[in-house]
Design a protein around this motif. Sequence first.
Motif, PDB file in Angstrom:
ATOM      1  N   GLN A 166      72.582  74.358  14.797  1.00 21.28           N
ATOM      2  CA  GLN A 166      71.276  74.838  15.238  1.00 21.28           C
ATOM      3  C   GLN A 166      70.202  73.822  14.906  1.00 21.28           C
ATOM      4  N   PHE A 167      69.250  73.664  15.818  1.00 16.82           N
ATOM      5  CA  PHE A 167      68.043  72.883  15.517  1.00 16.82           C
ATOM      6  C   PHE A 167      66.874  73.845  15.524  1.00 16.82           C
ATOM      7  N   GLY A 168      66.397  74.203  14.361  1.00 18.75           N
ATOM      8  CA  GLY A 168      65.337  75.200  14.327  1.00 18.75           C
ATOM      9  C   GLY A 168      65.813  76.455  15.022  1.00 18.75           C
ATOM     10  N   GLY A 169      65.135  76.836  16.097  1.00 17.89           N
ATOM     11  CA  GLY A 169      65.536  78.038  16.802  1.00 17.89           C
ATOM     12  C   GLY A 169      66.594  77.808  17.878  1.00 17.89           C
ATOM     13  N   ILE A 170      66.834  76.533  18.215  1.00 18.48           N
ATOM     14  CA  ILE A 170      67.754  76.240  19.316  1.00 18.48           C
ATOM     15  C   ILE A 170      69.189  76.179  18.817  1.00 18.48           C
ATOM     16  N   THR A 171      70.054  76.922  19.473  1.00 18.78           N
ATOM     17  CA  THR A 171      71.472  76.819  19.154  1.00 18.78           C
ATOM     18  C   THR A 171      72.085  75.783  20.081  1.00 18.78           C
ATOM     19  N   ALA A 172      72.391  74.625  19.530  1.00 16.18           N
ATOM     20  CA  ALA A 172      72.880  73.530  20.368  1.00 16.18           C
ATOM     21  C   ALA A 172      74.373  73.664  20.637  1.00 16.18           C
ATOM     22  N   THR A 173      75.129  74.037  19.613  1.00 14.25           N
ATOM     23  CA  THR A 173      76.531  74.378  19.841  1.00 14.25           C
ATOM     24  C   THR A 173      76.781  75.705  19.150  1.00 14.25           C
ATOM     25  N   PHE A 214      77.272  55.885  22.510  1.00 17.39           N
ATOM     26  CA  PHE A 214      76.040  56.667  22.481  1.00 17.39           C
ATOM     27  C   PHE A 214      75.434  56.777  23.880  1.00 17.39           C
ATOM     28  N   GLN A 215      74.965  57.980  24.161  1.00 19.63           N
ATOM     29  CA  GLN A 215      74.310  58.205  25.452  1.00 19.63           C
ATOM     30  C   GLN A 215      73.083  57.310  25.580  1.00 19.63           C
ATOM     31  N   ILE A 216      72.282  57.303  24.519  1.00 19.20           N
ATOM     32  CA  ILE A 216      71.165  56.365  24.466  1.00 19.20           C
ATOM     33  C   ILE A 216      71.659  55.149  23.703  1.00 19.20           C
ATOM     34  N   ASP A 218      80.029  59.241  25.483  1.00 13.02           N
ATOM     35  CA  ASP A 218      78.891  60.082  25.864  1.00 13.02           C
ATOM     36  C   ASP A 218      78.155  59.456  27.044  1.00 13.02           C
ATOM     37  N   GLU A 219      78.455  59.966  28.209  1.00 10.15           N
ATOM     38  CA  GLU A 219      77.855  59.479  29.463  1.00 10.15           C
ATOM     39  C   GLU A 219      77.890  57.956  29.587  1.00 10.15           C
ATOM     40  N   PRO A 220      79.086  57.390  29.594  1.00  8.23           N
ATOM     41  CA  PRO A 220      79.189  55.922  29.667  1.00  8.23           C
ATOM     42  C   PRO A 220      78.626  55.365  30.975  1.00  8.23           C
ATOM     43  N   GLU A 245      80.251  63.369  31.112  1.00 13.66           N
ATOM     44  CA  GLU A 245      79.771  62.626  32.271  1.00 13.66           C
ATOM     45  C   GLU A 245      79.139  63.575  33.273  1.00 13.66           C
ATOM     46  N   HIS A 246      78.049  63.139  33.855  1.00 16.59           N
ATOM     47  CA  HIS A 246      77.424  63.922  34.920  1.00 16.59           C
ATOM     48  C   HIS A 246      77.977  63.535  36.293  1.00 16.59           C
ATOM     49  N   ASP A 247      78.548  62.329  36.369  1.00 15.92           N
ATOM     50  CA  ASP A 247      79.078  61.837  37.640  1.00 15.92           C
ATOM     51  C   ASP A 247      80.406  62.539  37.944  1.00 15.92           C
ATOM     52  N   GLY A 287      78.488  69.883  31.824  1.00  9.60           N
ATOM     53  CA  GLY A 287      77.532  70.960  31.609  1.00  9.60           C
ATOM     54  C   GLY A 287      76.141  70.446  31.903  1.00  9.60           C
ATOM     55  N   PRO A 288      75.227  71.369  32.190  1.00  7.71           N
ATOM     56  CA  PRO A 288      73.867  70.940  32.545  1.00  7.71           C
ATOM     57  C   PRO A 288      73.154  70.275  31.367  1.00  7.71           C
ATOM     58  N   ASN A 289      72.020  69.656  31.635  1.00  5.15           N
ATOM     59  CA  ASN A 289      71.235  69.012  30.579  1.00  5.15           C
ATOM     60  C   ASN A 289      70.905  70.008  29.478  1.00  5.15           C
ATOM     61  N   GLY A 290      71.038  69.560  28.261  1.00  6.09           N
ATOM     62  CA  GLY A 290      70.704  70.428  27.144  1.00  6.09           C
ATOM     63  C   GLY A 290      71.783  71.426  26.787  1.00  6.09           C
ATOM     64  N   ALA A 291      72.978  71.261  27.374  1.00  6.26           N
ATOM     65  CA  ALA A 291      74.047  72.224  27.124  1.00  6.26           C
ATOM     66  C   ALA A 291      74.628  72.083  25.720  1.00  6.26           C
ATOM     67  N   GLY A 292      74.401  70.927  25.096  1.00  6.32           N
ATOM     68  CA  GLY A 292      74.939  70.724  23.749  1.00  6.32           C
ATOM     69  C   GLY A 292      76.101  69.749  23.690  1.00  6.32           C
ATOM     70  N   LYS A 293      76.289  69.002  24.756  1.00  4.46           N
ATOM     71  CA  LYS A 293      77.433  68.087  24.803  1.00  4.46           C
ATOM     72  C   LYS A 293      77.299  66.976  23.774  1.00  4.46           C
ATOM     73  N   THR A 294      76.109  66.342  23.767  1.00  3.81           N
ATOM     74  CA  THR A 294      75.901  65.251  22.817  1.00  3.81           C
ATOM     75  C   THR A 294      75.986  65.758  21.383  1.00  3.81           C
ATOM     76  N   THR A 295      75.449  66.958  21.177  1.00  2.00           N
ATOM     77  CA  THR A 295      75.524  67.536  19.839  1.00  2.00           C
ATOM     78  C   THR A 295      76.972  67.702  19.407  1.00  2.00           C
ATOM     79  N   LEU A 296      77.804  68.169  20.340  1.00  4.17           N
ATOM     80  CA  LEU A 296      79.217  68.338  20.022  1.00  4.17           C
ATOM     81  C   LEU A 296      79.832  67.002  19.606  1.00  4.17           C
TER      82      LEU A 296
HETATM   83  N1  LIG Z   1      67.838  66.119  16.797  1.00  2.00           N
HETATM   84  C1  LIG Z   1      67.483  67.231  17.473  1.00  2.00           C
HETATM   85  N2  LIG Z   1      66.449  67.976  17.030  1.00  2.00           N
HETATM   86  C2  LIG Z   1      66.079  69.103  17.679  1.00  2.00           C
HETATM   87  N3  LIG Z   1      66.680  69.550  18.775  1.00  2.00           N
HETATM   88  C3  LIG Z   1      67.711  68.866  19.285  1.00  2.00           C
HETATM   89  C4  LIG Z   1      68.159  67.643  18.650  1.00  2.00           C
HETATM   90  N4  LIG Z   1      69.199  67.163  19.356  1.00  2.00           N
HETATM   91  C5  LIG Z   1      69.375  68.021  20.378  1.00  2.00           C
HETATM   92  N5  LIG Z   1      68.502  69.033  20.348  1.00  2.00           N
HETATM   93  C6  LIG Z   1      68.431  70.162  21.281  1.00  2.00           C
HETATM   94  O1  LIG Z   1      69.703  70.750  21.333  1.00  2.00           O
HETATM   95  C7  LIG Z   1      70.040  71.084  22.667  1.00  2.00           C
HETATM   96  C8  LIG Z   1      71.314  70.385  23.070  1.00  2.00           C
HETATM   97  O2  LIG Z   1      71.064  69.006  23.189  1.00  2.00           O
HETATM   98  P1  LIG Z   1      72.180  67.940  23.579  1.00  2.00           P
HETATM   99  O3  LIG Z   1      71.554  66.598  23.476  1.00  2.00           O
HETATM  100  O4  LIG Z   1      73.393  68.169  22.782  1.00  2.00           O
HETATM  101  O5  LIG Z   1      72.439  68.285  25.108  1.00  2.00           O
HETATM  102  P2  LIG Z   1      73.337  67.511  26.168  1.00  2.00           P
HETATM  103  O6  LIG Z   1      74.280  68.504  26.689  1.00  2.00           O
HETATM  104  O7  LIG Z   1      73.880  66.284  25.609  1.00  2.00           O
HETATM  105  O8  LIG Z   1      72.255  67.198  27.280  1.00  2.00           O
HETATM  106  P3  LIG Z   1      72.148  65.910  28.238  1.00  2.00           P
HETATM  107  O9  LIG Z   1      73.012  66.170  29.408  1.00  2.00           O
HETATM  108  O10 LIG Z   1      70.695  65.898  28.626  1.00  2.00           O
HETATM  109  O11 LIG Z   1      72.525  64.721  27.463  1.00  2.00           O
HETATM  110  C9  LIG Z   1      68.857  70.695  23.524  1.00  2.00           C
HETATM  111  O12 LIG Z   1      68.090  71.849  23.743  1.00  2.00           O
HETATM  112  C10 LIG Z   1      68.107  69.720  22.681  1.00  2.00           C
HETATM  113  O13 LIG Z   1      66.719  69.802  22.935  1.00  2.00           O
END
Ligand SMILES: Nc1ncnc2c1ncn2[C@@H]1O[C@H](COP(=O)(O)OP(=O)(O)OP(=O)(O)O)[C@@H](O)[C@H]1O
Lengths: 319, 252, 307
Positions: free
Chosen positions: B13-20, B85-87, B172-174, B203-205, B37-46
């Motif tokens: 969790q990030f604050g109130g957001i449940t990323a995974t 890294f995605q970025i 992560d999104e190579p 990957e989004h592609d 999964g769509p943007n913000g789905a939590g893939k990078t977090t995973l």
């Molecule tokens: N360091 C962080 N601090 C606060 N919130 C974060 C942080 N990293 C990710 N989030 C939030 O967690 C959620 C999941 O983010 P994540 O980057 O895992 O998504 P993603 O699936 O990789 O998206 P994308 O396709 O855009 O790369 C998003 O709502 C994002 O705003």
Amino acid sequence: MEKATRFTLRVKITVVIFLVLFFLPIYTGLTDNGFYLDLVNRLMILAIAAASLNLILGHGGMISFGHAAYLGIGAYCVGIPAYYGVDNGPLQIFLAVAASGIFALITGAICLRTKGVYFIMITMAFTQMVFFGFVSVEEYGGDDGLVIDTRSNFGSFINIQDNINLYYFILISLIICLFLIHKITKSRFGLVIEGSRSNEQRMRSIGFDTYRYRLICYVIAGCICGYAGALLGNFTNFISPEMMDWAASGELIFMVILGGTGSLLGPVFGAAAFVILEEWLSSLTLYWHFIFGALLIMVVLFARGGISGIVTYLGNRKQ
Amino acid sequence: MTPILKISSLCKQFGGITATNNIDLNINEGEIHAVIGPNGAGKTTLISQLSGDLKADKGAILFQGDLITNMPSNKRSLLGIARTFQITSLMLDMSTLDNVALAVQAHSGHSYRFWQDARQDNQLIEPALYVLKQVGLLGPKDIITRELSHGEHRQLEIAMALATQPKLLLLDEPMAGMGGEETQKLIAILKRLKTGKTMILIEHDMNAVFSLADRITVMVYGEIIATGSPKEIRANQKVKAAYLGDEELQTC
Amino acid sequence: MDWVLFVTQILNGLQLGVLLFLLASGLTLIFGIMDFVNLAHGSLYMIGAYFCGTFTDITDSFFYGIILAIPATAVVGVIVEIIIIRRLYSQDHLDHVLATFGLILCFDALVHFAWGPEGMAIPLPAILDGQIEILPDIVFPTFRLLIITTGLTLAIILYLVITRTRSGMLIRAGASNRTMIGALGIDIKTLFTLVFGAGAAMAGLAGMMISPITEASIGMGNDIIIVAFVVIIIGGIGSVKGAFIAAILVRFIDTMGRSFLDTFLKLLLSAESAETAAPALSAMLIYILMATILIFRPQGLFPPRGR
Ligand SMILES: Nc1ncnc2c1ncn2[C@@H]1O[C@H](COP(=O)(O)OP(=O)(O)OP(=O)(O)O)[C@@H](O)[C@H]1O
Ligand SMILES: [Mg+2]
């Protein structure tokens, strides 16, 4: 081609500098001008300290604002044994290096867990701690400092009681320290340090325990600067807490930046520029600190490559 | 098939957001497992939780039978997990070769070696050059990395991960930000690498995903809504509704 | 134990603590919002003291001296921000440190030039120069009591401004999460300048209030600035609440250490070694405190969120 020219210009300058340094005592001996010898002695000692700072600051990106602590610790490691009549040189040097190393290990272990601004302030605070520590120990002179009656004794073979011998002792120390630092920065270890400055997260991600490598680097820099401190104690025959005033740490950073962080000789140029400027400006006006401060601000705003950057620039332009 | 990686009830969790949210997933040895999964789905977090860049709030990760949930990222790397890294995250002020050579160095014993010139060390340079060739980075190697193009940065990302000789590669999104031709090249490279490696590919592609993946996992709002073969995923109603059905996302 | 001494020392600690807070709160806000390391914050403390001295001389009143010196110090802060500091925000910490170190040298030289190398004593008006019996047997200097009251009042006002007003919310949001401010579309430049000016005024005020006790002197800001750093490190960067608690804590421990550590050590060591160890140890006490807190909380007591 471009690279080759720069290289030779650098090598030429290096050779010229060390030739001048080597023959300086002969000149001052002939002209009976001990003043320059003293100036250059101080310059070389500060150059060692600045070079050690450059190892962590320039190569490692660890902005320590407390490096003068090691100058003080090193100097007291000569002064305190001397106070008790122990003038054994190797022992004093060993103490200076070991005490500096231990101090660096303990404080570094804490500092390096933090980043950025925190790191700067904590290194500063720890040095201030040592400063106040020595200020409040009356036994070793407290505020007033401690006079060192005898220089380190290295037996009859190297007798640094004599000023000329001390000069060569410092010169050779400078060459050895620079060579050591050069080797370290080019080595596998040095590459890890450079990588950790550039992108610590990625370095960890590819498998390096960056914390440990940086800590070791921090300790090495502390040891070298502690050694410089031992030389400083011998040179000035006097130590006081003022040597580790935080302004002294700031001056060391200034030397590193003034000389340019990217190169081996940068800190030497920086120390030279600093000592000469200080000497010259303070003869001009009572308020020379103002010019000095303004210069510092100008360097930050306009000339971040430092002197060494200017050399590189000239080397490129000649092409 | 034996799973090389077992993930159970992983949360972040990030604050109130449940990323995974309670991720359960097994990755089989030798497969390419795509996570979409769509943007913000939590893939990078995973991925970051798997690589150790982020600490898990809850849950467990088993890699080859070892519990690695609380292991720092550098130790995971030594066990054989590598990520990109995605970025883009590179040592920008060092040379291309230095970047890859460092990755090689990290996995060839300790680096408390203070004397020999590392840049003349063939034990580092040869493997590094080999990997650079593998990913198609053929230009001069002593340029400062900052000066490379975006595409080259992406290639270097992969090269650094490969140079650690990982068993599990987290990508992560190579292909992010790459042109069509570059993407095709990279797909070919990944296909070639497939032997002997397990990969998790974000990957989004969709072209890339469906031509590479053995299995696909779909994430939405931090949760897995489906896992299966590409065929199964295409047919899955939930996925269609949540993700593939959306025309816009399909083309991106 | 000697209770009179004990209570007096507590009050002394409190008095030094609130002054330290005045210095540290501005510093921590500047750090938090602008990610800027201002070593020269202590110079504003010094400038404030000298201004106050001169204005007191001219007006023949310490009160007018302070009232004139506060805006004067703020103006110096604003000018410095506009001419130099502003150009540095986008640069890295090393640049901040170097340039503000340069500023310190400039300020010290300027003060030396304008006021001479000697310190400057500032006379207190008669009403403040006495002592008050605050508890039976416990007398405390009136002026120090005034410092405590002023400091606490300012702390409360600052707290209210930051928690209750719109601009305060912005500052607080910015101090713990800088990207927020940009996102809210605030005129960042002006906000930075204002915060810098306010920080300068508070630092200056601290200098003005200490100088009747210690006198204004060159370099007076250079020791206290490091203690202010310790406060910020302990309190957590950007946290005014943290700065308050840490400032009081640091000064308490410092004063207590200086007055009672030797008594305490004598319980453990021989009298002679206690007497040698106590001064050194008490001088290092706050740094040891800082190190200990850092080991357990590397981000300080009230760490910034979202960074
Ligand atoms: N360091 C962080 N601090 C606060 N919130 C974060 C942080 N990293 C990710 N989030 C939030 O967690 C959620 C999941 O983010 P994540 O980057 O895992 O998504 P993603 O699936 O990789 O998206 P994308 O396709 O855009 O790369 C998003 O709502 C994002 O705003
Ligand atoms: Mg992502």
